[in-house]
Each structure stands twice: as C-alpha cells, then as structure tokens.
Design a protein around this motif. Structure first.
Motif, PDB file in Angstrom:
ATOM      1  N   GLY A 230      -5.999 -34.362   1.116  1.00  0.00           N
ATOM      2  CA  GLY A 230      -5.565 -33.987   2.455  1.00  0.00           C
ATOM      3  C   GLY A 230      -4.286 -34.702   2.834  1.00  0.00           C
ATOM      4  N   TYR A 231      -3.705 -34.249   3.923  1.00  0.00           N
ATOM      5  CA  TYR A 231      -2.403 -34.776   4.326  1.00  0.00           C
ATOM      6  C   TYR A 231      -2.195 -34.599   5.820  1.00  0.00           C
ATOM      7  N   ALA A 232      -1.265 -35.379   6.323  1.00  0.00           N
ATOM      8  CA  ALA A 232      -0.747 -35.193   7.678  1.00  0.00           C
ATOM      9  C   ALA A 232       0.683 -35.699   7.662  1.00  0.00           C
ATOM     10  N   TYR A 233       1.534 -35.045   8.429  1.00  0.00           N
ATOM     11  CA  TYR A 233       2.889 -35.566   8.569  1.00  0.00           C
ATOM     12  C   TYR A 233       3.464 -35.143   9.914  1.00  0.00           C
ATOM     13  N   GLY A 234       4.516 -35.844  10.285  1.00  0.00           N
ATOM     14  CA  GLY A 234       5.212 -35.531  11.532  1.00  0.00           C
ATOM     15  C   GLY A 234       6.460 -36.374  11.647  1.00  0.00           C
ATOM     16  N   ASN A 235       7.040 -36.344  12.837  1.00  0.00           N
ATOM     17  CA  ASN A 235       8.248 -37.121  13.080  1.00  0.00           C
ATOM     18  C   ASN A 235       8.428 -37.351  14.577  1.00  0.00           C
ATOM     19  N   THR A 236       9.410 -38.160  14.889  1.00  0.00           N
ATOM     20  CA  THR A 236       9.730 -38.493  16.271  1.00  0.00           C
ATOM     21  C   THR A 236      10.466 -37.339  16.938  1.00  0.00           C
ATOM     22  N   ILE A 237      10.088 -37.043  18.177  1.00  0.00           N
ATOM     23  CA  ILE A 237      10.865 -36.099  18.978  1.00  0.00           C
ATOM     24  C   ILE A 237      11.254 -36.778  20.281  1.00  0.00           C
ATOM     25  N   GLU A 238      12.378 -36.368  20.813  1.00  0.00           N
ATOM     26  CA  GLU A 238      12.913 -36.972  22.036  1.00  0.00           C
ATOM     27  C   GLU A 238      13.026 -35.902  23.112  1.00  0.00           C
ATOM     28  N   SER A 239      13.352 -36.346  24.300  1.00  0.00           N
ATOM     29  CA  SER A 239      13.594 -35.427  25.407  1.00  0.00           C
ATOM     30  C   SER A 239      14.680 -34.436  24.993  1.00  0.00           C
ATOM     31  N   GLY A 240      14.483 -33.179  25.288  1.00  0.00           N
ATOM     32  CA  GLY A 240      15.463 -32.152  24.940  1.00  0.00           C
ATOM     33  C   GLY A 240      15.294 -31.580  23.546  1.00  0.00           C
ATOM     34  N   ASP A 241      14.385 -32.141  22.745  1.00  0.00           N
ATOM     35  CA  ASP A 241      14.132 -31.621  21.404  1.00  0.00           C
ATOM     36  C   ASP A 241      13.672 -30.165  21.496  1.00  0.00           C
ATOM     37  N   ARG A 242      13.975 -29.381  20.488  1.00  0.00           N
ATOM     38  CA  ARG A 242      13.575 -27.964  20.490  1.00  0.00           C
ATOM     39  C   ARG A 242      12.058 -27.814  20.587  1.00  0.00           C
ATOM     40  N   TRP A 243      11.308 -28.842  20.185  1.00  0.00           N
ATOM     41  CA  TRP A 243       9.843 -28.836  20.346  1.00  0.00           C
ATOM     42  C   TRP A 243       9.507 -28.551  21.803  1.00  0.00           C
ATOM     43  N   TRP A 244      10.189 -29.241  22.721  1.00  0.00           N
ATOM     44  CA  TRP A 244       9.909 -29.090  24.155  1.00  0.00           C
ATOM     45  C   TRP A 244      10.566 -27.853  24.750  1.00  0.00           C
ATOM     46  N   THR A 245      11.756 -27.502  24.295  1.00  0.00           N
ATOM     47  CA  THR A 245      12.503 -26.412  24.935  1.00  0.00           C
ATOM     48  C   THR A 245      11.939 -25.037  24.624  1.00  0.00           C
ATOM     49  N   ARG A 246      11.094 -24.922  23.606  1.00  0.00           N
ATOM     50  CA  ARG A 246      10.498 -23.629  23.262  1.00  0.00           C
ATOM     51  C   ARG A 246       9.200 -23.339  24.015  1.00  0.00           C
ATOM     52  N   MET A 247       8.750 -24.266  24.833  1.00  0.00           N
ATOM     53  CA  MET A 247       7.495 -24.079  25.563  1.00  0.00           C
ATOM     54  C   MET A 247       7.614 -22.902  26.529  1.00  0.00           C
ATOM     55  N   SER A 248       6.485 -22.256  26.803  1.00  0.00           N
ATOM     56  CA  SER A 248       6.513 -21.094  27.691  1.00  0.00           C
ATOM     57  C   SER A 248       6.789 -21.483  29.143  1.00  0.00           C
ATOM     58  N   ARG A 249       6.415 -22.708  29.505  1.00  0.00           N
ATOM     59  CA  ARG A 249       6.698 -23.219  30.854  1.00  0.00           C
ATOM     60  C   ARG A 249       7.418 -24.552  30.715  1.00  0.00           C
ATOM     61  N   PRO A 250       8.298 -24.880  31.635  1.00  0.00           N
ATOM     62  CA  PRO A 250       8.961 -26.191  31.560  1.00  0.00           C
ATOM     63  C   PRO A 250       7.926 -27.320  31.575  1.00  0.00           C
ATOM     64  N   MET A 251       8.201 -28.327  30.785  1.00  0.00           N
ATOM     65  CA  MET A 251       7.312 -29.488  30.708  1.00  0.00           C
ATOM     66  C   MET A 251       7.715 -30.514  31.758  1.00  0.00           C
ATOM     67  N   ARG A 252       6.729 -31.227  32.280  1.00  0.00           N
ATOM     68  CA  ARG A 252       7.019 -32.316  33.224  1.00  0.00           C
ATOM     69  C   ARG A 252       7.798 -33.395  32.488  1.00  0.00           C
ATOM     70  N   SER A 253       8.835 -33.906  33.131  1.00  0.00           N
ATOM     71  CA  SER A 253       9.672 -34.918  32.485  1.00  0.00           C
ATOM     72  C   SER A 253       8.880 -36.186  32.164  1.00  0.00           C
ATOM     73  N   ALA A 254       7.823 -36.465  32.893  1.00  0.00           N
ATOM     74  CA  ALA A 254       6.999 -37.643  32.602  1.00  0.00           C
ATOM     75  C   ALA A 254       6.389 -37.559  31.208  1.00  0.00           C
ATOM     76  N   LEU A 255       6.194 -36.351  30.684  1.00  0.00           N
ATOM     77  CA  LEU A 255       5.616 -36.182  29.352  1.00  0.00           C
ATOM     78  C   LEU A 255       6.664 -36.164  28.249  1.00  0.00           C
ATOM     79  N   THR A 256       7.908 -35.861  28.616  1.00  0.00           N
ATOM     80  CA  THR A 256       8.934 -35.654  27.585  1.00  0.00           C
ATOM     81  C   THR A 256      10.080 -36.658  27.640  1.00  0.00           C
ATOM     82  N   ALA A 257      10.110 -37.540  28.607  1.00  0.00           N
ATOM     83  CA  ALA A 257      11.251 -38.442  28.786  1.00  0.00           C
ATOM     84  C   ALA A 257      11.385 -39.466  27.655  1.00  0.00           C
ATOM     85  N   ASP A 258      10.277 -39.977  27.158  1.00  0.00           N
ATOM     86  CA  ASP A 258      10.307 -41.005  26.117  1.00  0.00           C
ATOM     87  C   ASP A 258      10.048 -40.381  24.750  1.00  0.00           C
ATOM     88  N   PRO A 259      10.452 -41.063  23.682  1.00  0.00           N
ATOM     89  CA  PRO A 259      10.144 -40.551  22.344  1.00  0.00           C
ATOM     90  C   PRO A 259       8.635 -40.398  22.152  1.00  0.00           C
TER      91      PRO A 259
END
Length: 179
Positions: free
Chosen positions: A68-97
C-alpha cells in the motif's frame, strides 16, 4: 499480517515511482478502463505531484512485499487545489500551508486490516504544515465506504470539486491535526 515496514520517500526516486505505479495498477485495477484512472494518466499526475513542494510518499511493505501507499504535498493559499472548488473556501481554512493527501491505496488482501490507516498516519503524522490535512474523495467509491472511512478518521466534508471533465465529482475533506 506482520508488522508493516513503512518507508518514507521525500522525493520521487525511480524506485519509488515504479513501486507506486505498480501498486496503483493493482489497487485500482477495476477502474483502469476509465480515462482518469488509466495507469498512464496516474503516472502523469504522479510525475507532476512528485515535482511539487513538500512531496512525500510512504509505501508499506509486508515481509518485503509492497502492499500500500500514500502520498501528497504541501499546498498554499491560492493553489489550484482550492481554486477549483465549487464554492469559495473560507480563508481561515486556506490561508496557511496545508498537506494535501493526493493518493492512498492498499492492495485487496490487506484491506480491512488497518494497513491503510497506518500508512496514512505515518505520512500525515510528521508533516510541518499548519494543523490541517486535506483530500478529495469520490463519494461513490466503495459504495460510500471510502468516504465513511475518512470521516471515521476525523475528516469533514467542506466542499465539492470536479478537477476535470474526465473525473467524477469529488468531495473535498479537511482534518485538523491539532490534538
């Protein structure tokens, strides 16, 4: 099952890449006919993710066999991870890495043994990002069992996203890492 040997890969080495692709092909075998789940598509995503900041993978081995495996990486505010959401995310959840779990999979014989959770916790347990980990999950995966599993691990649904036209709609989830 013996004690898992959990190995960290802070970069996408050729050995890690080959092992991750082999594991993925086995774990996702029933879905490989779908464009987004094709091995070549996964390999492209893996190569992209492996070059992003904060990449790390953990591969679990049982008696020398990768299971088995797992992997990932760091995302920051403004990352495409957040910008593709169907609704804007609260900045409190996305401001920090935040650590984004990009993939987690366990071969069928080891499902239901706790191996997935041990690999997951080994990966996210030592991250330096601010107090949260996020992931995206197909809510239909395993007839909803995968979503329920993540909820049992402390994740909460916070949004929906469809990363591209070839993917099913996904649920974005976040877990606080603060004890």
């Amino acid at each position: 099952m013996t004690e898992l040997d959990l190995r960290h890969f802070p970069e996408l080495t050729p050995l890690a890449r080959e092992t991750l692709i082999d594991l993925y092909a086995d774990v996702r075998a029933p879905l490989l006919h779908l464009p987004n789940y094709a091995v070549a598509t996964f390999a492209e995503r893996l190569d992209r993710h492996g070059g992003e900041p904060g990449f790390e993978a953990v591969i679990g081995y049982d008696e020398g066999e990768p299971i088995g495996y797992a992997y990932g990486n760091t995302i920051e505010s403004g990352d495409r991870w957040w910008t593709r959401m169907s609704r804007p995310m609260r900045s409190a959840l996305t401001a920090d890495p935040v650590f984004a779990l990009k993939e987690l999979g366990v071969r069928a014989p080891w499902r239901g043994t706790g191996a997935a959770r041990r690999i997951h916790e080994e990966l996210v347990g030592n991250r330096t990002e601010e107090q949260r980990v996020t992931l995206m999950v197909n809510p239909a995966a395993g007839d909803g069992k995968v979503l329920a599993l993540y909820e049992s691990w402390g994740y909460e649904a916070v949004n929906e996203v469809q990363p591209n036209p070839d993917t099913p709609p996904l649920v974005a989830m976040i877990r606080s890492c603060v004890a």
